[in-house]
Design an enzyme around this catalytic site. Structure first.
Site: not given
Ligand code: BDR
Ligand code: CA
Length: 314
Positions: A243
């Site tokens: 992400h």
């Molecule tokens: C986001 O939530 C976190 O778990 C990850 O680091 C990312 O920023 C994805 O939904």
């Protein structure tokens, strides 16, 4: 070459946050002014420590790291150890950090930096809950027009949510903060799940990173192999979504992405859809555009970039 773009990363590391930080540290086009940490994936005591471990890994003990909010504006903290492990950075064995934690509060650093730097010259890349950014805007509304842009990871459009059917984790943890940031008339670029779910750490891609052979690359491969197991099981995919580095990649190579200007509103009232990002992708309302919502990514180009940059670190 144009001067490097000034950047502050606001983060809750997190393995994917770690790669976002490393990508920025490896990129001469960016001038990382500091890293501000927030409670999110794990409590603040761990996220600030993890950010410092990542700086150590990159040989950047000089990078200022700040601790910020230890809880959302108006809610109890929700964490994600089920995804990131007990430490938030499970996978590699990393020593206790040497990079110091700065005395100043993250929110004070944000405000002072934005007041000091030329207006419009600083980008903020929030890759965790938006608590620190909203607190800074509350305490110092004069900084809003001084922020060049906010490039954030959060929300979902057609992809729905990942922590509830409707909400993505970063927005869900602090929906009030997100609502304030999206209402602040700051240029926003939003990387929702629709993009990040296309940026998968497939076996071939993770092996290419491991193949670099440096300490940083090996640690990243260990992180990714731990991190992806949860989403592989959930989605039945080869690899998990990387992400947060999408935000930094946007700054380096916007040509790898496609999106459009939209109105985005944040749900803060309904228990059922709390933290949902209501994105007017089809422009069916006359609500004003307040974000450039990214919908697509050249994922091979993205991983080539990440791999090439990680190879520059020790
Ligand atoms: C986001 O939530 C976190 O778990 C990850 O680091 C990312 O920023 C994805 O939904
Ligand atoms: Ca994150």
């Amino acid at each position: 070459m144009s001067p490097p773009q000034k950047l502050i990363i606001d983060t809750d590391p997190g393995q994917d946050d770690a790669v976002a930080i490393l990508l920025a540290l490896a990129s001469p086009e960016l001038d990382l002014l500091g890293i501000t940490t927030v409670a999110g994936n794990v409590p603040l005591s761990l996220t600030q420590e993890n950010a410092r471990k990542i700086c150590d890994l990159a040989g950047r003990q000089d990078m200022p790291v700040f601790a910020g909010a230890d809880r959302p504006l108006a809610r109890n903290l929700v964490t994600a150890e089920h995804v990131h492990g007990r430490t938030g950075l499970d996978g590699p064995e990393l020593p206790d950090p040497v990079t110091p934690l700065q005395d100043r509060h993250a929110v004070d650093f944000l405000i002072e930096t934005l007041r000091q730097e030329e207006a419009g010259s600083v980008t903020i890349a929030p890759v965790g809950p938006l608590t620190n950014i909203a607190m800074a805007l509350r305490q110092a509304p004069d900084i809003a027009p001084r922020i060049g842009q906010i490039v954030l990871m959060g929300g979902g459009c057609f992809e729905g949510g990942n922590i509830t059917p409707a909400a993505e984790f970063n927005i869900y943890v602090d929906p009030e903060a997100a609502a304030e940031v999206f209402a602040a008339r700051i240029p926003i670029v939003m990387m929702p799940l629709d993009v990040t779910h296309k940026a998968l750490t497939t076996t071939v891609r993770t092996q290419a990173i491991r193949g670099i052979g440096t300490r940083t690359a090996m640690a990243v491969a260990d992180m990714l192999e731990f991190f992806e197991r949860f989403d592989e099981e959930k989605y039945g995919s080869d690899g998990g979504p990387l992400h947060d580095p999408c935000t930094i990649a946007w700054m380096l190579r916007p040509d790898l992405f496609a999106g459009r200007q939209c109105n985005v509103e944040i749900e803060t009232g309904s228990d059922l859809t709390m933290g949902m990002t209501v994105i007017d992708w089809w422009q069916v309302t006359d609500r004003p555009h307040n974000a450039f919502v990214v919908g697509d990514i050249d994922s091979d180009g993205f991983f080539d970039l990440v791999t090439e940059r990680l190879a520059r670190l020790p």
